[in-house]
Design a protein around this motif. Structure first.
Motif, PDB file in Angstrom:
ATOM      1  N   VAL A 104       7.201   5.391   0.957  1.00  0.00           N
ATOM      2  CA  VAL A 104       8.104   5.663  -0.161  1.00  0.00           C
ATOM      3  C   VAL A 104       9.541   6.304   0.780  1.00  0.00           C
ATOM      4  O   VAL A 104      10.772   5.995   0.482  1.00  0.00           O
ATOM      5  N   LEU A 105       9.099   7.040   1.849  1.00  0.00           N
ATOM      6  CA  LEU A 105      10.091   7.904   2.420  1.00  0.00           C
ATOM      7  C   LEU A 105      10.707   6.826   3.331  1.00  0.00           C
ATOM      8  O   LEU A 105      12.001   6.784   3.469  1.00  0.00           O
ATOM      9  N   PRO A 146      15.407   2.602   9.605  1.00  0.00           N
ATOM     10  CA  PRO A 146      15.769   3.669   8.910  1.00  0.00           C
ATOM     11  C   PRO A 146      16.872   4.494   9.912  1.00  0.00           C
ATOM     12  O   PRO A 146      17.469   5.383   9.603  1.00  0.00           O
ATOM     13  N   PHE A 147      16.838   4.164  11.152  1.00  0.00           N
ATOM     14  CA  PHE A 147      17.644   4.659  12.096  1.00  0.00           C
ATOM     15  C   PHE A 147      18.787   4.045  12.562  1.00  0.00           C
ATOM     16  O   PHE A 147      19.596   4.627  13.475  1.00  0.00           O
ATOM     17  N   VAL A 148      18.941   2.920  12.145  1.00  0.00           N
ATOM     18  CA  VAL A 148      19.977   2.040  12.464  1.00  0.00           C
ATOM     19  C   VAL A 148      21.648   2.477  12.069  1.00  0.00           C
ATOM     20  O   VAL A 148      22.431   2.503  12.723  1.00  0.00           O
ATOM     21  N   GLY A 149      21.458   3.082  10.888  1.00  0.00           N
ATOM     22  CA  GLY A 149      22.818   3.271  10.058  1.00  0.00           C
ATOM     23  C   GLY A 149      23.613   4.269  10.983  1.00  0.00           C
ATOM     24  O   GLY A 149      24.854   3.980  10.951  1.00  0.00           O
ATOM     25  N   PRO A 150      23.265   5.518  11.641  1.00  0.00           N
ATOM     26  CA  PRO A 150      24.204   6.154  12.243  1.00  0.00           C
ATOM     27  C   PRO A 150      24.907   5.531  13.295  1.00  0.00           C
ATOM     28  O   PRO A 150      26.249   6.016  13.451  1.00  0.00           O
ATOM     29  N   VAL A 164      12.728  -4.311   3.786  1.00  0.00           N
ATOM     30  CA  VAL A 164      11.944  -5.080   2.512  1.00  0.00           C
ATOM     31  C   VAL A 164      10.868  -6.089   3.269  1.00  0.00           C
ATOM     32  O   VAL A 164       9.468  -5.885   2.919  1.00  0.00           O
ATOM     33  N   ALA A 165      11.130  -6.884   4.413  1.00  0.00           N
ATOM     34  CA  ALA A 165      10.093  -7.701   5.057  1.00  0.00           C
ATOM     35  C   ALA A 165       8.903  -6.910   5.706  1.00  0.00           C
ATOM     36  O   ALA A 165       7.852  -7.040   5.529  1.00  0.00           O
ATOM     37  N   TYR A 166       9.442  -5.603   6.291  1.00  0.00           N
ATOM     38  CA  TYR A 166       8.517  -4.971   6.845  1.00  0.00           C
ATOM     39  C   TYR A 166       7.616  -4.135   6.026  1.00  0.00           C
ATOM     40  O   TYR A 166       6.291  -4.168   6.169  1.00  0.00           O
ATOM     41  N   HIS A 182       0.829  -1.304   0.014  1.00  0.00           N
ATOM     42  CA  HIS A 182       0.092  -0.029  -0.115  1.00  0.00           C
ATOM     43  C   HIS A 182       0.882   1.100  -0.014  1.00  0.00           C
ATOM     44  O   HIS A 182       1.627   1.589   1.191  1.00  0.00           O
ATOM     45  N   TRP A 183       1.069   1.789  -1.417  1.00  0.00           N
ATOM     46  CA  TRP A 183       1.866   3.001  -1.419  1.00  0.00           C
ATOM     47  C   TRP A 183       1.383   4.208  -0.605  1.00  0.00           C
ATOM     48  O   TRP A 183       0.336   4.669  -1.215  1.00  0.00           O
TER      49      TRP A 183
END
Lengths: 262, 266
Positions: free
Chosen positions: B146-147, B240-244, B220-222, B140-141
């Motif tokens: 997208v963000l 999205p917040f793991v990277g830093p 992707v799974a989420y 469901h886009w």
């Protein structure tokens, strides 16, 4: 003399023992991945297309052992470097054949790979997952013969691709191309009996099939003993053809070679 | 500071220019890489073609996973992999010492002067496959989705770059670091498949110490509403917040490595 080259290659590898652990780890992770994939797709089914899950796990372990014992990429890079840097001149001055020298030293590398990576990784995998014995002692003997042939064919392809870099200027792309072919047609990941037709039949007759598919399929007894002989002869035919290809390409490369500087 | 930032694009331009001197070889290399990744993806397709599903995932869903994995890897590795893989050689030859006396950060110089445009093949294949698969899967886009996908990919690229940098930086005090990369790439191979099919210890490893699971599988799974092992949907929200986190760790590790650097002797 060539035996000495093989021994020396073996000893050189021994000097880099620290890499053994990562090598071993890589080999094991790939086996774990493959076993997980087959276990997952089999689900509750015990036999799919006449093949049991146990056979697929055996296939995964053996194919990984064969394909991890020896790396073709360093050979392609080495030939490319020798031709471009002029290091090749050393071999031309010596009373040895360069392709035979390569075969000897790579056999030494293979022996090292079998000893430090394949045997321990296979033993660990067998302890974790178990493995079927060869379908019969005769199939076991064929497996050893097919393994030798597998190494020869992969070696010849690597030399062929390495020498081709002399004309194409980039060994990098050739290395990736060979990897691309092996991924599908080497049979290391997926045995051809799970391929859609006619792709499966085509794959069975390409020379790459002898690298990963046939040794393992023979071990599991997926061919009759008559077929084992037949395909062994066909495989040797492919190897002979590739050897002629290497000889021709090496001759042309030698004639084209101009070593500069003194 | 501003002058400093102006140098970075110049370093990249220099690099692109020198690569383009061998345009034919460059294009051939990219083509070969696209074919190689294409055939790696084809093996996944072959499995799904025969068995319909892999760990409960259909082909378009797996294609989305594969494209996300490739994009995250390529964008992170362009800023780290070859640069820090070759650090070992620079340390051994002593050429790394030259970077230490430059009037800029040795890290920034290493990363941007070695910026790897060779990953353009990965990006083309990854974007193509992603666009195709996004049209096929049932999501469901919303603007939020997208963000989420974009932020997760950025975060995944950070994870990739941070891990590859840390592995290579070990060369500054261990002298050898190259073999550590085979461990990374061994685990990385696994990210082509749904994490849920692997044994628990691999899942734990890939969601904690080597957080490559966040690189493609978790977001992707989420998005697709597939189950995520161990942390469940919390991992999806966090991705999205793991990277830093690994980036901060990599910065500290780099500082430590530089302070320990003594040269390879000789």
């Amino acid at each position: 003399m060539y035996r000495a080259f093989a021994l020396s290659a073996f000893q050189t590898q021994l000097a880099y023992r620290s890499q053994v652990w990562s090598y071993l780890f890589f080999a094991l992770v790939i086996v774990v991945a493959k076993v997980a994939i087959w276990t997952s797709v089999y689900g509750n089914a015990s036999v799919i297309g006449g093949v049991t899950l146990k056979q697929m796990i055996t296939y995964a372990i053996l194919a990984a052992s064969i394909l991890n014992a020896w790396e073709y990429a360093p050979l392609i890079r080495g030939i490319d470097r020798a031709l471009k840097s002029g290091e090749i001149a050393i071999y031309l001055l010596r009373p040895v054949s360069y392709p035979l020298y390569l075969l000897a030293s790579q056999t030494g590398d293979l022996a090292y790979g079998v000893l430090v990576a394949v045997l321990p990784a296979t033993l660990i995998a067998i302890l974790i997952y178990g493995i079927l014995p060869p379908a019969s002692p005769a199939y076991g003997a064929f497996f050893v013969g097919y393994w030798v042939l597998s190494f020869l064919i992969l070696f010849l392809f690597a030399v062929l691709f390495g020498l081709a870099a002399f004309w194409l200027m980039t060994a990098f792309s050739l290395e990736w191309l060979l990897q691309a072919i092996l991924w599908i047609f080497g049979g290391g990941w997926i045995p051809f009996w799970f391929f859609p037709e006619p792709l499966g039949s085509i794959a069975r007759h390409l020379p790459f099939a002898w690298i990963g598919y046939y040794p393992t399929a023979v071990y599991l007894g997926k061919l009759t003993l008559e077929e084992c002989w037949l395909y062994l002869v066909v495989g040797c035919g492919w190897a002979a053809l590739l050897a002629i290809g290497v000889a021709l390409l090496w001759r042309r490369a030698r004639l084209r070679l101009v070593v500069q500087g003194g | 500071m501003q002058r400093y930032l102006e140098i970075l694009p110049l370093l990249i331009r220099l690099r692109v220019k020198s690569e383009m001197e061998y345009r034919g070889a460059y294009l051939l290399d990219r083509l070969a890489q696209i074919i190689a990744y294409g055939s790696a993806f084809a093996t996944v397709w072959l499995i799904v073609n025969r068995f319909a599903m892999l760990g409960g995932w259909r082909w378009p869903e797996l294609a989305l996973l594969l494209s996300a994995q490739l994009l995250a890897y390529a964008s992170g590795a362009a800023l780290s992999f070859t640069q820090f893989r070759d650090l070992e050689e620079q340390v051994r030859l002593g050429t790394f010492d030259v970077l230490l006396v430059k009037p800029m950060s040795a890290w920034a110089f290493q990363v941007f002067s070695g910026f790897n445009i060779g990953y353009s093949g990965h990006i083309i294949l990854g974007l193509g496959l992603m666009l195709w698969s996004l049209g096929q899967v049932e999501v469901h886009w919303t603007a939020f989705a997208v963000l989420y996908l974009v932020a997760s990919l950025l975060s995944a690229a950070m994870v990739t770059a941070a891990l590859l940098t840390m592995l290579g930086a070990n060369a500054l005090f261990l002298v050898r670091s190259r073999h550590l990369y085979s461990i990374y790439f061994g685990i990385w191979e696994l990210t082509r498949f749904p994490l849920s099919i692997f044994p628990g210890w691999i899942q734990t490893l890939m969601l904690t110490v080597l957080p490559l699971g966040f690189g493609s599988f978790v977001p992707v799974a989420y998005l697709l509403g597939k189950p995520i092992p161990i942390f469940g949907d919390w991992a999806g929200i966090a991705s999205p917040f793991v990277g830093p986190l690994p980036v901060l760790l990599a910065i500290a590790h780099w500082r430590y490595a530089i302070s320990k650097y003594q040269g390879a002797g000789g």
